[in-house]
Each structure stands twice: as structure tokens, then as C-alpha cells.
Design an enzyme around this catalytic site. Structure first.
Site, PDB file in Angstrom:
ATOM      1  N   GLU A  34     120.014  73.090  39.382  1.00 49.62           N
ATOM      2  CA  GLU A  34     118.877  72.953  38.462  1.00 49.62           C
ATOM      3  C   GLU A  34     119.382  72.335  37.163  1.00 49.62           C
ATOM      4  OE1 GLU A  34     115.985  72.714  37.333  1.00 49.62           O
ATOM      5  OE2 GLU A  34     114.949  72.947  39.223  1.00 49.62           O
ATOM      6  N   THR A 102     111.163  58.848  42.017  1.00 51.68           N
ATOM      7  CA  THR A 102     110.485  57.578  41.740  1.00 51.68           C
ATOM      8  C   THR A 102     110.636  57.242  40.254  1.00 51.68           C
ATOM      9  OG1 THR A 102     108.423  58.765  41.388  1.00 51.68           O
ATOM     10  CG2 THR A 102     108.803  57.881  43.600  1.00 51.68           C
ATOM     11  N   MET A 127     108.390  59.837  51.585  1.00 52.04           N
ATOM     12  CA  MET A 127     109.129  60.148  52.812  1.00 52.04           C
ATOM     13  C   MET A 127     108.199  60.619  53.920  1.00 52.04           C
ATOM     14  SD  MET A 127     112.855  60.763  51.935  1.00 52.04           S
ATOM     15  CE  MET A 127     113.654  59.978  50.550  1.00 52.04           C
ATOM     16  N   HIS A 157      97.201  61.240  41.604  1.00 52.25           N
ATOM     17  CA  HIS A 157      98.185  62.329  41.676  1.00 52.25           C
ATOM     18  C   HIS A 157      97.831  63.425  40.671  1.00 52.25           C
ATOM     19  CE1 HIS A 157     100.650  59.390  43.872  1.00 52.25           C
ATOM     20  NE2 HIS A 157     101.290  60.444  44.365  1.00 52.25           N
ATOM     21  N   LYS A 161     102.401  64.708  37.077  1.00 51.99           N
ATOM     22  CA  LYS A 161     103.256  63.568  37.471  1.00 51.99           C
ATOM     23  C   LYS A 161     103.621  62.721  36.254  1.00 51.99           C
ATOM     24  CE  LYS A 161     103.750  59.787  40.791  1.00 51.99           C
ATOM     25  NZ  LYS A 161     105.178  60.093  41.033  1.00 51.99           N
TER      26      LYS A 161
HETATM   27  N1  LIG Z   1     109.728  60.283  47.961  1.00 50.75           N
HETATM   28  C1  LIG Z   1     108.753  61.189  48.149  1.00 50.75           C
HETATM   29  O1  LIG Z   1     108.283  61.414  49.277  1.00 50.75           O
HETATM   30  C2  LIG Z   1     108.280  61.989  46.975  1.00 50.75           C
HETATM   31  C3  LIG Z   1     108.780  61.722  45.736  1.00 50.75           C
HETATM   32  N2  LIG Z   1     108.471  62.523  44.679  1.00 50.75           N
HETATM   33  C4  LIG Z   1     109.193  62.244  43.457  1.00 50.75           C
HETATM   34  O2  LIG Z   1     110.210  63.247  43.319  1.00 50.75           O
HETATM   35  C5  LIG Z   1     110.464  63.510  41.944  1.00 50.75           C
HETATM   36  C6  LIG Z   1     110.289  65.013  41.662  1.00 50.75           C
HETATM   37  O3  LIG Z   1     108.948  65.372  41.876  1.00 50.75           O
HETATM   38  P1  LIG Z   1     108.464  66.900  41.696  1.00 50.75           P
HETATM   39  O4  LIG Z   1     109.210  67.791  42.632  1.00 50.75           O
HETATM   40  O5  LIG Z   1     106.992  66.864  41.752  1.00 50.75           O
HETATM   41  O6  LIG Z   1     108.928  67.160  40.182  1.00 50.75           O
HETATM   42  P2  LIG Z   1     109.307  68.551  39.486  1.00 50.75           P
HETATM   43  O7  LIG Z   1     109.318  68.283  38.019  1.00 50.75           O
HETATM   44  O8  LIG Z   1     108.433  69.642  40.005  1.00 50.75           O
HETATM   45  O9  LIG Z   1     110.792  68.829  40.017  1.00 50.75           O
HETATM   46  C7  LIG Z   1     111.954  68.224  39.517  1.00 50.75           C
HETATM   47  C8  LIG Z   1     112.972  69.307  39.322  1.00 50.75           C
HETATM   48  O10 LIG Z   1     114.237  68.737  38.991  1.00 50.75           O
HETATM   49  C9  LIG Z   1     114.778  69.522  37.920  1.00 50.75           C
HETATM   50  N3  LIG Z   1     115.825  68.810  37.189  1.00 50.75           N
HETATM   51  C10 LIG Z   1     115.725  68.061  36.063  1.00 50.75           C
HETATM   52  N4  LIG Z   1     116.946  67.631  35.668  1.00 50.75           N
HETATM   53  C11 LIG Z   1     117.837  68.145  36.545  1.00 50.75           C
HETATM   54  C12 LIG Z   1     119.256  68.077  36.669  1.00 50.75           C
HETATM   55  N5  LIG Z   1     120.023  67.393  35.791  1.00 50.75           N
HETATM   56  N6  LIG Z   1     119.839  68.718  37.698  1.00 50.75           N
HETATM   57  C13 LIG Z   1     119.095  69.398  38.602  1.00 50.75           C
HETATM   58  N7  LIG Z   1     117.750  69.517  38.532  1.00 50.75           N
HETATM   59  C14 LIG Z   1     117.124  68.885  37.511  1.00 50.75           C
HETATM   60  C15 LIG Z   1     113.552  69.823  37.076  1.00 50.75           C
HETATM   61  O11 LIG Z   1     113.808  70.843  36.126  1.00 50.75           O
HETATM   62  P3  LIG Z   1     112.894  70.886  34.783  1.00 50.75           P
HETATM   63  O12 LIG Z   1     111.517  71.234  35.246  1.00 50.75           O
HETATM   64  O13 LIG Z   1     113.550  71.935  33.964  1.00 50.75           O
HETATM   65  O14 LIG Z   1     112.964  69.522  34.175  1.00 50.75           O
HETATM   66  C16 LIG Z   1     112.589  70.258  38.184  1.00 50.75           C
HETATM   67  O15 LIG Z   1     112.783  71.600  38.574  1.00 50.75           O
HETATM   68  C17 LIG Z   1     109.495  62.618  41.160  1.00 50.75           C
HETATM   69  O16 LIG Z   1     110.156  61.427  40.820  1.00 50.75           O
HETATM   70  C18 LIG Z   1     108.390  62.321  42.186  1.00 50.75           C
HETATM   71  O17 LIG Z   1     107.680  61.143  41.941  1.00 50.75           O
HETATM   72  C19 LIG Z   1     107.632  63.577  44.801  1.00 50.75           C
HETATM   73  C20 LIG Z   1     107.062  63.870  46.006  1.00 50.75           C
HETATM   74  C21 LIG Z   1     107.331  63.085  47.195  1.00 50.75           C
HETATM   75  O1  LIG Z   2     105.147  62.798  42.103  1.00 47.19           O
HETATM   76  C1  LIG Z   2     104.572  63.066  43.183  1.00 47.19           C
HETATM   77  O2  LIG Z   2     103.971  64.125  43.362  1.00 47.19           O
HETATM   78  C2  LIG Z   2     104.651  62.064  44.275  1.00 47.19           C
HETATM   79  N1  LIG Z   2     105.367  61.003  44.068  1.00 47.19           N
HETATM   80  C3  LIG Z   2     105.626  59.961  44.997  1.00 47.19           C
HETATM   81  C4  LIG Z   2     105.277  58.609  44.421  1.00 47.19           C
HETATM   82  O3  LIG Z   2     105.445  58.398  43.205  1.00 47.19           O
HETATM   83  O4  LIG Z   2     104.862  57.733  45.173  1.00 47.19           O
HETATM   84  C5  LIG Z   2     105.118  60.231  46.374  1.00 47.19           C
HETATM   85  C6  LIG Z   2     103.977  61.169  46.515  1.00 47.19           C
HETATM   86  O5  LIG Z   2     102.764  60.476  46.488  1.00 47.19           O
HETATM   87  C7  LIG Z   2     103.983  62.342  45.559  1.00 47.19           C
END
Ligand SMILES: NC(=O)C1=CN([C@@H]2O[C@H](COP(=O)(O)OP(=O)(O)OC[C@H]3O[C@@H](n4cnc5c(N)ncnc54)[C@H](OP(=O)(O)O)[C@@H]3O)[C@@H](O)[C@H]2O)C=CC1
Ligand SMILES: O=C(O)C1=N[C@H](C(=O)O)C[C@H](O)C1
Length: 271
Positions: A34, A102, A127, A157, A161
């Protein structure tokens, strides 16, 4: 057994990945991280992510987590900047990397590509298998329909986001542009005021944000007297997570390189 480290484990995707990994017989979570300063650092990762104890302690540094546990692959959904640093930590240690983040700037994308010279990396803005099929179908529709149809991409979204437009919408727009023989310069990200008639080559990309929308993408093909709408609606994050686990299984043991979900799924690349 594939040994994984999951980053950002209290995040929306991190906690989903931890739960899905716990239920997968061929995967073992050996590390979790984290953000430095997070209240979950030092706690049991499963308890921090509210899925039940896992007996894996949350670290605030991926490098240290990798040095402590012999991992095969890191699965990372954090942010573009953090993913770049995490990919470097993997490259230095010979560990494969799955990147779902992203919002990459050209410089960040280049830095990720540098790490992929040393280890195999799968990076994809979405994914879900369904979305990746939609991307393929959208390219095919664009090729067949041709220039007589105006193409627009709309994404929606949740209110939390951070990046816009979504990585998926950007990928769709790039693939559509390539299928139609157009370039990045033809992408239009917002409209306001006296904009005049729509340029024939334009591909519009529009963003909605609100509530708890998991992720929705529609490609519109507006023609004369008809229109086609191609929509994907995610109603759960599990399909993103299951796709990431599929990518993790696929990437371990591959040669260094930057791979996409199209490679994981055995599709021919569309751009
Ligand atoms: N490719 C795909 O299929 C998808 C891509 N995404 C992408 O994934 C990313 C994350 O999305 P989402 O889960 O909704 O975001 P969240 O903000 O819910 O999760 C990100 C997590 O990473 C933590 N974090 C921040 N900095 C660090 C660090 N240095 N080391 C470890 N952990 C860290 C954050 O902590 P804190 O909250 O304290 O900052 C948070 O808990 C986004 O870019 C989103 O667009 C999302 C869904 C699907
Ligand atoms: O941030 C999200 O939640 C998501 N991010 C991805 C994106 O930026 O395309 C994929 C998904 O739609 C969810």
C-alpha cells in the site's frame, strides 16, 4: 503454483484481486503493498482489504516486498506514476509485471516500455475479455462502414475516477482512428461554443462521471438514416480482476517485452 504480489490492496481493484486470488487454486499471494503512510501498512493484507486473514503483511515498498518473498509476478492497479516505479522494481529483480493502471503520459508509457526490455509486462487499460472483444469488433465495424459514418466514443465511470477520458476510451479511439486511416490529431475530447460543422475525419471522445458506475463504453457510428451503437457495461470489477489473473498466469515465463490483453487472449492486434 504461481506466486503473486498485489499492490494497492485496499483500493477498488487491489481488494478485488486479493479476493479473487484467494479463491484461485493455482495462485498464492506472497506479498501485498500500500501507499507509504497508509494505515494498513504492517497489517494482515486480508484484514486490511476486508476479505479475511491471509497471513501476508502489507508493505509500503514493492522492492522490499519482492526481496522478502520469491514472487513470479506483480499485479498492479494503482496509478500510472506508481506503476512506472513498480515496473522498474520488477525489472531490477527479474519479476514479471501485470499493469492495469491508466492515465499514462507519453513519458510514463516510455518508462514502462523501458522496463519491458528486461522483464515481460502485460499492460492493458481494460482487462475484461468482453471489452477486448468490443475493441476488436469496433475496429472491424469502422473498417467495413468506412468514412460515411461519424464515429464517437462515450465513457461513464464512478465519481472517484481520477483520469479522463478512460484508458479504454482512449484505446478505442486509437484503434478506430487506425482502422479509418486517421491520426491522434483527429481525436476531439470536448466541444463547447460555436464549434461549426463537424469535420469529416473527427472522432469524438466524451466523458461522464458520477455515482458508482463501474465502467461503461459506447462507440456510436452515426450514418445517414441509421446508426449503430456498440456498448459494454461492466456491473462488477470481477471481470477486470479475472482478466488480470489470466494475464498473470500467461506472462510468467515469457521473454521480456510489452504485451497487451490481445496477446493474452490470442487475438491479432488491432493497432
Ligand atoms: N485495466 C483495467 O481493467 C482497469 C484499470 N483500472 C485502473 O486501475 C487504477 C486503480 O483503480 P482503482 O482500483 O479504482 O483505484 P483506487 O484508488 O481504488 O486504488 C489504488 C490503490 O493504490 C494505492 N496506492 C497509491 N500509491 C501507492 C504506492 N506507492 N504503493 C502501493 N499502493 C499505492 C492507493 O492508495 P491511496 O488510496 O492511499 O492513494 C489505492 O489503495 C486506475 O488507474 C484505474 O483507471 C481500474 C479498473 C480496471
Ligand atoms: O478507473 C476505473 O474504474 C476503470 N478504469 C479503466 C479505464 O480507465 O479504462 C477500465 C475500467 O473501465 C474501469
Amino acid at each position: 503454483m504461481i506466486r503473486t504480489v498485489i499492490t494497492g490492496i485496499t483500493g477498488r481493484m487491489g481488494s478485488t484481486l486479493l479476493r479473487l486470488s484467494r479463491d484461485a487454486e493455482d495462485l498464492r499471494v506472497v506479498g501485498a503493498t500500500e501507499r507509504p503512510g497508509s494505515a494498513s501498512v504492517g497489517l494482515d493484507a486480508g484484514l486490511a482489504a476486508r476479505i479475511g486473514a491471509l497471513e501476508v503483511q502489507v508493505s509500503d515498498d514493492l522492492g522490499r516486498a519482492l526481496d522478502a518473498a520469491k514472487a513470479d509476478v506483480v499485479i498492479d492497479f494503482t496509478s500510472a506514476e506508481v506503476s512506472v516505479a513498480h515496473a522498474k522494481a520488477c525489472a531490477e529483480r527479474g519479476v514479471a509485471f501485470v499493469c492495469g493502471s491508466t492515465g499514462f503520459s507519453p513519458e510514463a508509457a516510455q518508462a514502462l516500455a523501458e522496463s519491458a526490455k528486461q522483464v515481460p509486462i502485460v499492460a492493458a487499460p481494460n482487462m475484461s475479455v468482453g471489452v477486448n472483444l468490443v475493441i476488436r469488433v469496433a475496429a472491424e465495424l469502422a473498417r467495413v462502414l468506412g468514412p460515411g459514418f461519424d464515429v464517437e466514443v462515450l465513457e461513464a465511470h464512478h465519481r472517484m475516477k481520477k483520469d479522463a477520458p478512460s484508458g479504454t476510451a482512449l484505446r478505442l479511439a486509437e484503434v478506430l482512428a487506425s482502422a479509418l486511416g486517421r491520426t491522434q490529431d483527429d481525436l476531439t475530447f470536448a466541444r463547447h461554443g460555436q464549434i461549426g460543422a463537424r469535420p469529416a475525419n473527427e472522432i469524438g471522445v466524451q466523458t461522464l462521471r458520477g455515482g458508482d458506475v463501474v465502467g461503461e463504453h459506447t462507440v456510436y457510428f452515426f450514418g445517414e438514416g441509421e446508426r449503430i451503437e456498440l456498448t459494454h457495461r461492466a456491473t462488477s470489477r470481477d471481470q477486470f480482476g479475472l482478466g488480470a489473473l489470466r494475464a498473470a498466469r500467461w506472462v510468467v515465463g515469457r521473454p521480456p517485452g510489452l504485451y497487451d490483453m490481445a496477446d493474452v487472449l490470442g487475438f491479432q492486434r488491432t493497432s
